[in-house]
Write an enzyme that holds these catalytic residues in place. Structure first.
Site, PDB file in Angstrom:
ATOM      1  N   ASP A   1       0.859  -1.180   0.000  1.00 57.84           N
ATOM      2  CA  ASP A   1       0.000   0.000   0.000  1.00 57.84           C
ATOM      3  C   ASP A   1       0.898   1.232   0.000  1.00 57.84           C
ATOM      4  O   ASP A   1       2.110   1.129   0.249  1.00 57.84           O
ATOM      5  CB  ASP A   1      -0.907  -0.032   1.234  1.00 57.84           C
ATOM      6  CG  ASP A   1      -1.832   1.164   1.302  1.00 57.84           C
ATOM      7  OD1 ASP A   1      -2.316   1.585   0.238  1.00 57.84           O
ATOM      8  OD2 ASP A   1      -2.060   1.682   2.403  1.00 57.84           O
TER       9      ASP A   1
ATOM     10  N   THR B   1      -0.245   4.918   1.189  1.00 59.82           N
ATOM     11  CA  THR B   1      -0.484   5.839   2.292  1.00 59.82           C
ATOM     12  C   THR B   1      -0.325   5.131   3.630  1.00 59.82           C
ATOM     13  O   THR B   1      -0.994   4.136   3.902  1.00 59.82           O
ATOM     14  CB  THR B   1      -1.886   6.442   2.194  1.00 59.82           C
ATOM     15  OG1 THR B   1      -2.027   7.054   0.914  1.00 59.82           O
ATOM     16  CG2 THR B   1      -2.114   7.476   3.276  1.00 59.82           C
TER      17      THR B   1
ATOM     18  N   GLU C   1      -3.825  20.269   1.758  1.00 61.02           N
ATOM     19  CA  GLU C   1      -4.395  21.552   2.158  1.00 61.02           C
ATOM     20  C   GLU C   1      -3.827  22.019   3.487  1.00 61.02           C
ATOM     21  O   GLU C   1      -3.519  23.200   3.664  1.00 61.02           O
ATOM     22  CB  GLU C   1      -5.918  21.439   2.247  1.00 61.02           C
ATOM     23  CG  GLU C   1      -6.632  21.509   0.915  1.00 61.02           C
ATOM     24  CD  GLU C   1      -8.071  21.945   1.072  1.00 61.02           C
ATOM     25  OE1 GLU C   1      -8.666  21.632   2.119  1.00 61.02           O
ATOM     26  OE2 GLU C   1      -8.596  22.612   0.159  1.00 61.02           O
TER      27      GLU C   1
ATOM     28  N   ARG D   1       4.927  17.249  -5.320  1.00 58.87           N
ATOM     29  CA  ARG D   1       3.533  17.311  -5.760  1.00 58.87           C
ATOM     30  C   ARG D   1       3.193  18.763  -6.037  1.00 58.87           C
ATOM     31  O   ARG D   1       3.295  19.618  -5.157  1.00 58.87           O
ATOM     32  CB  ARG D   1       2.612  16.734  -4.688  1.00 58.87           C
ATOM     33  CG  ARG D   1       2.957  15.334  -4.294  1.00 58.87           C
ATOM     34  CD  ARG D   1       2.116  14.804  -3.165  1.00 58.87           C
ATOM     35  NE  ARG D   1       0.714  14.675  -3.549  1.00 58.87           N
ATOM     36  CZ  ARG D   1      -0.171  13.993  -2.841  1.00 58.87           C
ATOM     37  NH1 ARG D   1       0.186  13.393  -1.728  1.00 58.87           N
ATOM     38  NH2 ARG D   1      -1.420  13.907  -3.234  1.00 58.87           N
ATOM     39  N   THR D   2       2.800  19.048  -7.264  1.00 59.26           N
ATOM     40  CA  THR D   2       2.647  20.429  -7.701  1.00 59.26           C
ATOM     41  C   THR D   2       1.185  20.816  -7.814  1.00 59.26           C
ATOM     42  O   THR D   2       0.313  19.996  -8.112  1.00 59.26           O
ATOM     43  CB  THR D   2       3.336  20.640  -9.055  1.00 59.26           C
ATOM     44  OG1 THR D   2       2.767  19.750 -10.023  1.00 59.26           O
ATOM     45  CG2 THR D   2       4.829  20.361  -8.945  1.00 59.26           C
TER      46      THR D   2
ATOM     47  N   LYS E   1      -7.128  -5.376  -4.946  1.00 55.50           N
ATOM     48  CA  LYS E   1      -5.801  -5.645  -4.399  1.00 55.50           C
ATOM     49  C   LYS E   1      -5.606  -7.143  -4.197  1.00 55.50           C
ATOM     50  O   LYS E   1      -4.571  -7.717  -4.582  1.00 55.50           O
ATOM     51  CB  LYS E   1      -5.617  -4.910  -3.066  1.00 55.50           C
ATOM     52  CG  LYS E   1      -5.517  -3.400  -3.172  1.00 55.50           C
ATOM     53  CD  LYS E   1      -5.278  -2.767  -1.807  1.00 55.50           C
ATOM     54  CE  LYS E   1      -5.148  -1.260  -1.895  1.00 55.50           C
ATOM     55  NZ  LYS E   1      -4.849  -0.635  -0.586  1.00 55.50           N
TER      56      LYS E   1
END
Length: 1443
Positions: A569, A571, A728, A826-827, A998
């Site tokens: 995985d 995350t 965020e 990460r843009t 998965k």
């Protein structure tokens, strides 16, 4: 960092009066391809800066190289797929409308609601579920007694394999899957029959009872631990509404057992809970919030209960930090807008908060819950965590229910005081349990292969028994033999055939040890010891969670040494799910210092020098913080962003000014949280003469406003943020640290602190992010009254919506975006535009209508957003780093060198997974990344076949596939093609995959390649693949993990996987393989020796050995040495195993446990059994030796004792020869076990009865007894020792080479390992040399004079250390002449052949050295020695061998 101020033209272009000019040439091609874009500038033929959507003309497959182009390509693929899905959704919606008249009204309503999702998924199998609240059930759903016809599963869950009733039968069934156990049971039954002449049958059954009992105890302990965790979960406390009737349950909910014992009222567990929480018991609904519930009637009340007591239809009350006990539909929350925030860490490993909302119809349902009437029409339970469709019916109205109104079991309520909901799915029907499946019973690969060996031994046993029976019958048919005179009546029957059958059965008992039951006993003990060693390894202890590596399944430790595919995985497994703001670009200027983890990993991999940047960055950070905290002239906002007089006089602003001698620039700065390091930024923010200043202010204001995070004020000037996305939270935290602090949000106001001055903005609309839009926007009114739209999202999405006449800035920002993405960051792109009052008023009505739509709501909202998100003005770009767990890039590189292939299976979007792939160095810039993204089976087939054709060209490839394409790829028609593509690629990333997908992917590789697989994850969505793989690994979390509960091994960090596999796994595999082979060998020499004896006693089943020797052979005399071999032996040290991960490849190829090796050991056992019998037989049979007391020594027990002593000694010496790691324990066990037989002979000769009584006095006093044993051992074991010595000296395996270097000590010096004692080599001894190439040339111990370099050592960066994969490690010794470990291979020069041979690692081939030439193993200069001499030469970046 230096930068040129933008020209007036480029500066003013950030705030142009109107939109004009052409768009960036790099995106003109993209816009021309997108027919849906509102902007379509003309395409110029000469523009060729960047074309992310080019198709491979040969293979018609999108192939991309850089990280930025991969991301752009993935966005394009997603957009194409969404177009197709929208068309399909529209078509299906029209079809439903045509058929509406023929459909049932209820079904029609449900169908209309389910079309609200843009992605059409097939209806889950099963009947729809209707839950009635305070509404009588229809008669067709009631039984004759008036109870509900449909009964739902309990909320009690069980992940354990056994119950009290099923433990014995189920465990016995699993154990008797072993062929050997069935055989042993047959032998026990035969021994209990007296006709077969078994001695002490009660003792004969003890080994089988022992192995069954020990295995049952081990399995019981493992399962008991799971049961304890289940009990803890099931007995957790929650609150439900009591005093009202749940019509979905029987009026008398008691079980038949409770009715039989007439138990009324709450259960014992509930009573204990309420006694413990006496202060909570009997809480009335008004006690939740006195202001809201003061007028509530008291007929219903909240009552505490257990999770396992919840039923479908119950109304529950959840408080902040409570875990969700079942799948619940949200009715109302403490938030005025009906919002609730949940943490899904236990479900998917993510720590960021997810937003859930209540149903609009019940948002105010806080009073008289027992009187509210409605019906939930739900789809049946299914495993998809991301979708749900249902309908709420009330008063002839209906409302759609989606996954956003559902709380899933296992999540945790955060930042919400309370939630009221209705239980929809319980227990095994919840999504978390549907994704888990039953706990499987796993067996190791060697254990399965052992069944073949046992069958072969059983065949050999059958041959021995049948041969004995046939020859016994033949002897019985002869006349005139001694049996006619001395064995009258000895036969069981006068019938020769019946007598022969009895002899066959007797020999089955006699030779039963050839199938070693003691092997299984020893294996259970050895694997328990191995599990204990893994548990005790401090190198895998994680201090943050205070947990070591915990083995939960003990019998598959050897599988850890054979893993070929690892499925991980993303995350929480590879990443920490923590974002750090690293760089940004504004007005064509890039801000931010330092290298990312991906950049440093790529540099290390290429052998380039990576300087330590920590000290320099720390110094820059101190300078930046000092500048941010220092006093300065007062900063006032300008232009459109000016603060009102009210905000300037805000008390918070005055307090901020008082924090320092001047006006503080960043009053809320958190130095410990600051990740953006840019010393020039404070001056640019405050210098009014700097032309970039207004652009920076506009950019950071957009970051501080365009989001949906919640501010969590810990104490004055200390604010943390809670967000649904960690991106965020990182963006808003970075704005806080540079002086643009988001303070608070309400429905009417947004407060931000701009460099010490508080500004008040008015929120108007929030256009949320989703996978279709790939952007989010907010519409706000600034302090001066103007309406502004701020928008942030993927660069490709933002660029196609930019206004024209921004050409210089577009190219500059695009260049920075590409550099950021290629660095593994990460843009996001940030833009804005102003709206007139008229435009906003007209658009707002259109947007409100879209939000109220019942059919295709999401599609209508997207169309409304398109009307306002255009003509944007670019503000800048951001770059975030998704922090990997410590040591992840190094761990992945090590696993790749070991020959292990890593597949990432994640539910994240395509771009996120690709970025992490580059960050952790799974994807590299020299790979061609093939993206498979299709909307149909035919499209998936075309792309997969194109990828296979592409594989025929030179290069390194990786494949990235999304969930929709994977669904087609896993179907029978495409499975083999996709498997072929994936197994040929260096890396595979599967995105947007469900837990079921998965598991299907793991099963596809496991079965299709017949490969050993390992799955690792940390969330409940990983449980399915963890249980499907041969070995499942779960990661612990701060609050535990469902994955760790269901896994075979659990630890704290991904990096521990390398030690678990390369050290403990490889050790376990080699140990168990050696132990198996030695066990079959020693039982063969012991058993077949008795067969040779039958030749000389008419095959009548007489024992060669006294029966106690047969019983004690496996129990006392030989089990401990082979057990020590399996538990403690080491072919290489742990540090050496990690330094040379290529050694692991023998396990992947299964080279240490093969059928060839089994037959070689069996053949050796047959040879030695003949020696062990015939040498003593010839010695005793050719003469009549006498003892010193005058007794002869040619009796059966004298002869049998000599054979037994020689057999035990040979078996233990043989184990000693195969032992590689000698300690005092090893030596003591082998010596004591061997002496045990010599101690038992005099003991039993005294204690035993005639005829064995006095045997020791006869045999021990004769020289011939000892001479026979020595000669027998020399002839039996000597050849084995000779073969091993020759192989080790002239045909060494890689581990032999590494072990010799370790023992000599030079490898220890290289790896920085201390010596046990001071090294004092004898004169003339030249130890093996191991050094890294950066050392200066030296006088080789193998040549008489100093070496002469061909050319001076070229200058260059410092080569990596021996722990760095890029460095060849060179070993030389008098035994092996010269060899090197470089580029993942071990190379060795044989002294005579003068050929450079690759050992078993890598592709076998041979290269011949030319006399006088130098063979370089890596780039750099080499060294040449005088012709005719042998030496190893070391230079910077090179290694050679010359003659």
């Amino acid at each position: 960092m230096s930068w040129a101020p933008p020209s007036p033209t480029s500066t003013s272009s950030l705030y142009p009066p109107g939109a004009a000019a052409a768009s960036s040439s790099s995106f003109r091609r993209q816009l021309s391809m997108d027919t849906t874009s509102p902007l379509k500038p003309e395409l110029e033929e000469d523009d060729d800066l960047f074309d992310p959507f080019a198709l491979d003309p040969t293979y018609r497959l999108r192939t991309v190289k850089t990280a930025h182009s991969v991301l752009a390509e993935s966005i394009h693929a997603d957009r194409d797929r969404e177009k197709h899905q929208r068309r399909r959704t529209l078509f299906r919606s029209l079809t439903r409308k045509r058929n509406r008249k023929r459909a049932d009204s209820d079904v029609t309503a449900v169908t209309a609601v389910t079309t609200t999702t843009t992605t059409v998924t097939p209806e889950p199998a099963g009947a729809r579920r209707k839950v009635y609240i305070n509404t009588p059930l229809p008669p067709d759903l009631l039984t004759k007694s008036g109870d509900p016809l449909i009964r739902y599963v309990r909320n009690k869950v069980r992940t354990s394999k056994y119950t009290i009733l099923t433990f014995i039968p189920k465990n016995l069934f699993e154990q008797f899957r072993r062929v050997a156990n069935i055989f042993f049971l047959i032998c026990v039954i035969l021994q209990s029959i007296s006709i077969f002449g078994a001695s002490m049958p009660q003792i004969g059954m003890l080994p089988l009872i022992t192995i069954l009992g020990m295995t049952a105890i081990k399995d019981g302990i493992e399962d008991w631990r799971r049961a304890q965790l289940d009990m803890e979960v099931n007995n957790s406390a929650t609150t439900k509404l009591g005093g009202w009737r749940n019509v979905n349950q029987p009026e008398d909910p008691r079980t038949w057992l409770e009715k039989m014992f007439k138990k009324d009222g709450p259960s014992k567990g509930v009573r204990k809970l309420r006694e413990r929480e006496a202060a909570v018991d009997g809480i009335k609904m008004e006690s939740l919030d006195s202001s809201d519930y003061k007028d509530l009637p008291s007929t219903a009340q909240w009552e505490r209960t257990l999770w396992k007591k919840l039923e479908v239809g119950d109304l529950v009350f959840l408080q902040e930090d409570d875990q969700i006990p079942a799948d619940i539909i949200v009715l109302s929350t403490s938030n005025p807008d009906g919002l609730a925030f949940v943490e899904t860490k236990n479900l998917d490993g993510e720590t960021n908060l997810k937003i859930r909302k209540s149903l609009k119809a019940t948002i105010d349902l806080r009073r008289e819950l027992e009187h509210a009437q409605f019906v939930l029409d739900s789809e049946p339970p299914h495993a998809n965590l991301y979708t749900y469709n249902g309908v709420l019916h009330w008063n002839n109205h209906k409302e759609a229910i989606t996954i956003n109104e559902m709380l899933l079991r296992g999540c945790t309520l955060r930042n919400t005081k309370w939630v009221i909901g209705v239980v929809l799915f319980t227990g095994a029907d919840t999504k978390i349990m549907l994704n888990g499946g039953e706990t499987p019973s796993k067996r190791s690969k060697i254990e399965k292969e052992t069944n073949f060996n046992v069958i072969m031994n059983f065949c050999l046993l059958t041959i021995l028994c049948v041969t004995t029976g046939i020859f016994h019958g033949w002897y019985q048919s002869l006349s005139g033999t001694s049996a006619n005179y001395y064995e009258i009546g000895a036969a069981v029957s006068s019938n020769i055939y019946l007598d022969s059958l009895v002899i066959v059965a007797s020999c089955l008992i006699l030779f039963q040890n050839i199938v070693p039951i003691s092997l299984y006993i020893t294996i259970e003990i050895v694997k328990t010891i191995q599990a204990f060693f893994i548990f005790q390894d401090v190198e895998m202890y994680y201090d943050a969670y205070d947990t070591p590596c915990v083995p939960k399944t003990w019998n598959i430790s050897d599988d850890l040494g054979q893993i070929e595919y690892v499925f991980s995985d993303k995350t929480g497994t590879l990443t920490q799910n923590i974002m750090e703001f690293k760089k940004f670009s504004v007005a064509g200027v890039s801000f931010g210092e330092g290298m990312t983890e991906a950049m440093m990993g790529a540099a290390k991999r290429e052998g380039r020098e990576v300087l330590d940047q920590e000290e320099e960055l720390a110094m820059m950070k101190r300078a930046m913080v000092s500048a941010m905290r220092a006093g300065a002239s007062e900063v006032a906002p300008e232009g459109a962003m000016e603060s009102t007089q009210e905000s300037a006089q805000n008390p918070a602003s005055k307090l901020a000014e008082a924090r320092s001698t001047g006006s503080a620039r960043a009053p809320y700065l958190r130095e410990d949280k600051l990740t953006l390091i840019s010393p020039m930024l404070p001056r640019c923010l405050t210098d009014r003469t700097d032309p970039i200043r207004p652009h920076l202010h506009a950019f950071w204001r957009a970051i501080a406003i365009c989001h949906t995070v919640l501010a969590d004020v810990q104490k004055p000037y200390m604010i943390d943020y809670k967000a649904e996305s960690p991106d965020e939270a990182a963006l808003v935290a970075a704005a806080r640290d540079v002086g643009f602090t988001f303070l608070a949000r309400s429905n009417s106001r947004i407060d931000i602190d701009v460099l010490g001055t508080v500004e008040h903005w008015t929120p108007l609309k929030v256009l949320e992010f989703n996978s279709t839009r790939k952007r989010m926007s907010v519409v706000v009114r600034d302090p001066s009254g103007r309406i502004v739209l701020f928008c942030k999202g993927a660069d490709s999405v933002i660029y196609e919506r930019l206004a024209r006449d921004q050409s210089p800035l577009r190219e500059q920002t695009l260049g920075h975006l590409e550099a950021f993405a290629n660095g593994g960051l990460r843009t996001l792109c940030v833009a804005h535009r102003y709206l007139s009052e008229e435009e906003y008023s007209e658009w707002s009505k259109r947007y409100d209508d879209a939000c109220a739509a019942i059919v295709d709501r999401d599609g209508e909202i997207d169309k409304a957003c398109e009307l306002v998100e255009h003509s944007l003005i670019i503000l800048g770009a951001t770059a975030l780093e998704d922090k990997l767990q410590e040591g992840v890039p190094e761990a992945i590189a090590t696993l790749h060198k070991a020959g292990i292939k890593l597949w990432i299976l994640t539910g994240d979007k395509l771009q996120t997974a690709i970025e992490i792939g580059y960050s952790c160095n799974l994807l590299t810039n020299d790979m061609e990344v093939m993206i498979v993204s299709a909307t149909s089976e035919a499209g998936a087939r075309a792309q997969i076949e194109a990828g296979l054709r592409k594989m025929a060209t030179p290069g390194t490839f990786a494949v990235v596939i999304d969930g929709e394409s994977l669904r087609y790829a896993l179907e029978d028609s495409l499975r083999s093609l996709f498997l072929s593509l994936g197994t040929q690629c260096a890396a595979v990333i599967c995105c947007r995959v469900s837990p079921a997908q998965k598991a299907q992917t793991v099963k596809m590789v496991k079965d299709g390649c017949n490969a050993m697989t390992l799955s690792i994850g940390d969330g409940a969505n990983d449980v399915a693949m963890i249980q499907e793989a041969n070995v499942g690994v779960g990661l612990f979390g701060l609050e535990g993990s469902q994955a760790a509960m269901s896994a075979d091994y659990a630890f704290g960090q991904f990096r521990f996987l390398t030690r678990l596999l390369l050290v403990h796994g490889r050790w376990s595999y080699v140990r168990v393989a050696d132990m198996h082979a030695n066990f079959f060998y020693k039982n063969t020499i012991w058993t077949v020796s008795m067969f040779w004896f039958l030749i000389f006693n008419s095959f009548d089943g007489t024992y060669l050995y006294e029966y106690t020797f047969v019983l004690l052979f496996n129990l006392v005399f030989t089990s401990l040495p082979v057990g020590i071999l399996g538990a403690f032996d080491q072919d290489t040290n742990a540090r050496a195993s990690l330094a040379f991960p290529q050694l692991y490849q023998r396990g992947i190829r299964g080279l240490d446990y093969t059928r060839t090796r089994f037959w070689l050991y069996m053949g050796d056992g047959l040879y030695q059994s003949a020696i062990l019998f015939f040498i003593p037989y010839l010695a005793y049979g050719t003469g009549v030796p006498w003892s010193h007391q005058g007794m002869d020594t040619n009796g059966l027990y004298d002869f049998g004792t000599a054979c037994a002593a020689a057999g035990v000694s040979a078996a233990n010496i043989y184990v000693g020869i195969n032992m590689r790691y000698w300690t005092w324990i090893t030596a003591a066990v082998i010596i004591c076990s061997t002496l045990a037989v010599y101690l038992w002979i005099p003991i039993y000769s005294v204690l035993g009865s005639w005829p064995y009584n006095g045997t020791a006095q006869v045999v021990f006093t004769t020289f011939s007894f000892w001479a026979i044993i020595l000669i027998t051992l020399f002839i039996a074991v000597g050849p084995r020792w000779l073969v091993k010595a020759v192989k080790t000296s002239y045909m060494p395996l890689d581990r032999d080479i590494v072990r010799e270097a370790w023992i000599a000590g030079d490898l220890k010096d290289t790896l920085g390992v201390g010596h046990r004692r001071r090294r004092t080599p004898p004169p003339g001894y030249h130890p093996a040399n191991m050094s890294s190439p950066q050392k200066e040339p030296y006088n080789s111990p193998l040549v008489s004079g100093p070496t002469t370099p061909v050319s001076p050592t070229p200058p260059g960066p410092r080569p990596p250390s021996p722990l760095n994969p890029a460095t060849p490690i060179i070993l030389t010794s008098p035994k092996f002449q010269a060899f090197t470990l470089a580029s993942g291979e071990i190379r060795r020069m044989d002294e005579d052949s003068r050929q450079l041979k690759r050992a078993s690692l890598g592709v076998p081939r041979a290269e011949t050295l030319v006399d006088g030439s130098t063979m370089d193993f890596s780039q750099g200069s080499g060294w040449r020695s005088p012709r005719g001499s042998r030496a190893s030469y070391l230079s910077t970046g090179s290694a050679g061998w010359a003659q």
